[in-house]
Enzyme design. Structure first.
Site, PDB file in Angstrom:
ATOM      1  N   ASP A  17      53.965   7.732   8.706  1.00  0.00           N
ATOM      2  CA  ASP A  17      55.048   7.885   9.684  1.00  0.00           C
ATOM      3  C   ASP A  17      56.184   7.086   9.629  1.00  0.00           C
ATOM      4  O   ASP A  17      55.982   5.704   9.070  1.00  0.00           O
ATOM      5  CB  ASP A  17      54.378   7.910  11.064  1.00  0.00           C
ATOM      6  CG  ASP A  17      55.171   8.416  12.353  1.00  0.00           C
ATOM      7  OD1 ASP A  17      56.023   9.242  12.135  1.00  0.00           O
ATOM      8  OD2 ASP A  17      54.741   8.097  13.572  1.00  0.00           O
ATOM      9  N   HIS A  34      62.903  11.105   4.372  1.00  0.00           N
ATOM     10  CA  HIS A  34      61.811  11.492   3.862  1.00  0.00           C
ATOM     11  C   HIS A  34      61.891  11.369   2.438  1.00  0.00           C
ATOM     12  O   HIS A  34      60.885  11.267   1.758  1.00  0.00           O
ATOM     13  CB  HIS A  34      61.985  13.149   4.129  1.00  0.00           C
ATOM     14  CG  HIS A  34      61.758  13.207   5.823  1.00  0.00           C
ATOM     15  ND1 HIS A  34      60.740  12.866   6.332  1.00  0.00           N
ATOM     16  CD2 HIS A  34      62.442  14.205   6.568  1.00  0.00           C
ATOM     17  CE1 HIS A  34      60.763  13.235   7.743  1.00  0.00           C
ATOM     18  NE2 HIS A  34      61.839  14.089   7.703  1.00  0.00           N
ATOM     19  N   SER A  62      52.422  18.510   9.710  1.00  0.00           N
ATOM     20  CA  SER A  62      51.490  19.130  10.912  1.00  0.00           C
ATOM     21  C   SER A  62      51.775  20.308  11.176  1.00  0.00           C
ATOM     22  O   SER A  62      53.107  20.717  11.178  1.00  0.00           O
ATOM     23  CB  SER A  62      51.454  17.946  11.975  1.00  0.00           C
ATOM     24  OG  SER A  62      52.786  18.078  12.680  1.00  0.00           O
ATOM     25  N   ASN A  65      54.978  20.108  13.212  1.00  0.00           N
ATOM     26  CA  ASN A  65      56.176  19.816  12.785  1.00  0.00           C
ATOM     27  C   ASN A  65      57.146  20.823  12.295  1.00  0.00           C
ATOM     28  O   ASN A  65      58.695  20.715  12.105  1.00  0.00           O
ATOM     29  CB  ASN A  65      55.885  19.047  11.194  1.00  0.00           C
ATOM     30  CG  ASN A  65      55.549  17.626  11.432  1.00  0.00           C
ATOM     31  OD1 ASN A  65      54.623  16.965  10.628  1.00  0.00           O
ATOM     32  ND2 ASN A  65      55.838  16.866  12.643  1.00  0.00           N
ATOM     33  N   ARG A  68      60.550  21.073  14.597  1.00  0.00           N
ATOM     34  CA  ARG A  68      61.485  20.062  14.302  1.00  0.00           C
ATOM     35  C   ARG A  68      62.708  21.019  14.032  1.00  0.00           C
ATOM     36  O   ARG A  68      62.708  22.195  13.720  1.00  0.00           O
ATOM     37  CB  ARG A  68      61.263  19.347  13.239  1.00  0.00           C
ATOM     38  CG  ARG A  68      60.016  18.265  13.553  1.00  0.00           C
ATOM     39  CD  ARG A  68      60.133  17.094  12.298  1.00  0.00           C
ATOM     40  NE  ARG A  68      58.968  16.293  12.943  1.00  0.00           N
ATOM     41  CZ  ARG A  68      58.801  14.810  12.414  1.00  0.00           C
ATOM     42  NH1 ARG A  68      59.556  14.491  11.229  1.00  0.00           N
ATOM     43  NH2 ARG A  68      58.097  14.202  12.645  1.00  0.00           N
ATOM     44  N   SER A 193      47.783  12.187  16.243  1.00  0.00           N
ATOM     45  CA  SER A 193      48.468  13.373  16.219  1.00  0.00           C
ATOM     46  C   SER A 193      48.007  14.498  15.405  1.00  0.00           C
ATOM     47  O   SER A 193      48.352  14.992  14.453  1.00  0.00           O
ATOM     48  CB  SER A 193      49.879  12.878  15.447  1.00  0.00           C
ATOM     49  OG  SER A 193      50.339  11.952  15.958  1.00  0.00           O
ATOM     50  N   GLU A 204      37.412   3.701  10.800  1.00  0.00           N
ATOM     51  CA  GLU A 204      38.155   2.570  11.265  1.00  0.00           C
ATOM     52  C   GLU A 204      39.530   2.722  11.350  1.00  0.00           C
ATOM     53  O   GLU A 204      39.878   3.563  10.241  1.00  0.00           O
ATOM     54  CB  GLU A 204      37.731   1.401  10.522  1.00  0.00           C
ATOM     55  CG  GLU A 204      36.497   0.920  10.404  1.00  0.00           C
ATOM     56  CD  GLU A 204      35.774   0.450  11.829  1.00  0.00           C
ATOM     57  OE1 GLU A 204      36.720  -0.019  12.288  1.00  0.00           O
ATOM     58  OE2 GLU A 204      34.753   0.588  12.201  1.00  0.00           O
TER      59      GLU A 204
HETATM   60  C1  IPE Z   1      52.266  13.042  12.457  1.00  0.00           C
HETATM   61  O1  IPE Z   1      53.645  12.344  12.485  1.00  0.00           O
HETATM   62  C2  IPE Z   1      52.516  13.839  11.286  1.00  0.00           C
HETATM   63  C3  IPE Z   1      52.809  13.447  10.098  1.00  0.00           C
HETATM   64  C4  IPE Z   1      52.644  12.297   9.519  1.00  0.00           C
HETATM   65  C5  IPE Z   1      52.626  14.463   8.964  1.00  0.00           C
HETATM   66  P1  IPE Z   1      54.514  12.884  13.951  1.00  0.00           P
HETATM   67  O2  IPE Z   1      55.806  11.964  13.499  1.00  0.00           O
HETATM   68  O3  IPE Z   1      54.589  14.410  13.638  1.00  0.00           O
HETATM   69  O4  IPE Z   1      53.540  12.581  15.077  1.00  0.00           O
HETATM   70  P2  IPE Z   1      54.155  12.455  16.722  1.00  0.00           P
HETATM   71  O5  IPE Z   1      54.841  13.438  17.060  1.00  0.00           O
HETATM   72  O6  IPE Z   1      54.918  11.264  16.636  1.00  0.00           O
HETATM   73  O7  IPE Z   1      52.690  12.144  17.365  1.00  0.00           O
HETATM   74  C1  IPE Z   2      56.921  11.080   9.169  1.00  0.00           C
HETATM   75  O1  IPE Z   2      58.094  10.572   9.328  1.00  0.00           O
HETATM   76  C2  IPE Z   2      57.000  12.427   8.145  1.00  0.00           C
HETATM   77  C3  IPE Z   2      56.746  13.770   8.752  1.00  0.00           C
HETATM   78  C4  IPE Z   2      56.370  13.888   9.822  1.00  0.00           C
HETATM   79  C5  IPE Z   2      57.009  14.546   7.985  1.00  0.00           C
HETATM   80  P1  IPE Z   2      58.844  11.109  10.734  1.00  0.00           P
HETATM   81  O2  IPE Z   2      59.878  12.155  10.188  1.00  0.00           O
HETATM   82  O3  IPE Z   2      57.854  11.614  11.935  1.00  0.00           O
HETATM   83  O4  IPE Z   2      59.605   9.630  11.233  1.00  0.00           O
HETATM   84  P2  IPE Z   2      59.886   9.281  12.768  1.00  0.00           P
HETATM   85  O5  IPE Z   2      58.518   9.102  13.450  1.00  0.00           O
HETATM   86  O6  IPE Z   2      60.803  10.238  13.186  1.00  0.00           O
HETATM   87  O7  IPE Z   2      60.343   7.793  12.536  1.00  0.00           O
HETATM   88 MG    MG Z   3      56.964  10.505  13.229  1.00  0.00          MG
END
Ligand code: IPE
Ligand code: IPE
Ligand code: MG
Length: 247
Positions: A17, A34, A62, A65, A68, A193, A204
């Site tokens: 994340d 990314h 996920s 996702n 988005r 998540s 853990e």
């Molecule tokens: C969890 O991250 C999913 C992945 C790392 C693929 P998200 O960024 O989507 O999770 P939330 O929305 O902050 O809970």
């Molecule tokens: C994790 O990074 C990657 C995916 C969920 C695909 P994020 O895209 O969720 O990054 P933040 O949480 O917005 O910083």
């Molecule tokens: Mg995220």
């Protein structure tokens, strides 16, 4: 399923994340985060082998996702396709087997094609396994498992009266994968998540403030070292776990 006997994790799950925030901090589009995140993925797959971790699960996309912005979703799918195309050779060279968990049948055709190639090319490796969680969500997984289990009961393959976690969990995507011992989440968020919820019953957790593109092999090793210091009790008392001489 089984847990690590010693204080070294057999299976590590990572919630990768912070890519978006990494990009935002630099005034870059989210997809740049990314892109950098993919570099970290490469480093960490390598590091897992060096650290003696048999199973590494990376939460890459996920079920939530998809909601988005469209350009981010298509950018992520493009990166995934490119990553698989380029990485298959390295996986073969390093003798890492690739598996996936999630509703991969809903991924774009080009991605599915690359996944099939990579899985086929690495299917015979046994020492190290990389599991990509793609279009993954624990609740979806439970629904899919319940559906398959119900069908097995209806056909007489399973008996409802014999239901147990051991029989039901055979229908999860993770049927042949041991439960995660350690789950790491980067970026400072302290939530799960929808990742490996039932499998992580006794995992853990280590939460790290570092954003995923900045996560290093040293950070990974430090999380594994933190895990080694934890006492996993599985419902027992601390005294029960210690050999008599040590009490
Ligand atoms: C969890 O991250 C999913 C992945 C790392 C693929 P998200 O960024 O989507 O999770 P939330 O929305 O902050 O809970
Ligand atoms: C994790 O990074 C990657 C995916 C969920 C695909 P994020 O895209 O969720 O990054 P933040 O949480 O917005 O910083
Ligand atoms: Mg995220």
């Amino acid at each position: 399923m089984t847990h690590a006997p010693a204080n070294h994790p057999v299976h590590v799950g990572i919630i990768m994340d912070g890519n978006g925030r990494w990009a935002k901090q630099r005034g870059l589009p989210r997809i740049e985060g990314h892109r950098r995140g993919v570099e970290t993925v490469r480093t960490i797959i390598d590091a897992a082998k060096d650290l003696g971790i048999k199973y590494l699960t990376l939460y890459a996309f996920s079920v939530e996702n998809w909601k988005r912005p469209g350009d981010e979703v298509s950018g992520l799918m493009g990166l995934l396709e490119f990553f698989l195309k380029k990485e298959t050779k390295t996986l073969v060279k390093n003798q890492v087997r690739l598996l996936t968990i999630g509703r991969t049948q809903e991924l774009p055709e080009a991605v599915r094609g690359q996944l099939e190639n990579a899985k086929k090319a690495t299917a015979h490796f046994t020492d190290h396994t990389l599991i990509l969680a793609l279009n993954y969500g624990s609740r979806t997984e439970i629904v899919d498992a319940a559906r398959a289990y119900a069908a097995a009961v209806a056909s007489g393959k399973e008996k409802l009266n014999d239901s147990s976690w051991a029989t039901f969990s055979r229908y999860l995507y993770t049927a042949d994968i041991p439960d995660p011992d350690l789950i790491i989440r980067t970026s400072g968020e302290t939530r799960v998540s929808n990742f490996l919820l039932p499998q992580a019953a006794y995992a853990e957790f280590v939460f790290i403030p570092t954003l995923w593109p900045d996560f290093t092999k040293a950070d990974f090793a430090a999380a594994v070292a933190t895990f080694a210091k934890r006492e996993r009790r599985f419902g027992l008392t601390s005294e029960q776990l210690k050999p008599a001489v040590a009490r």
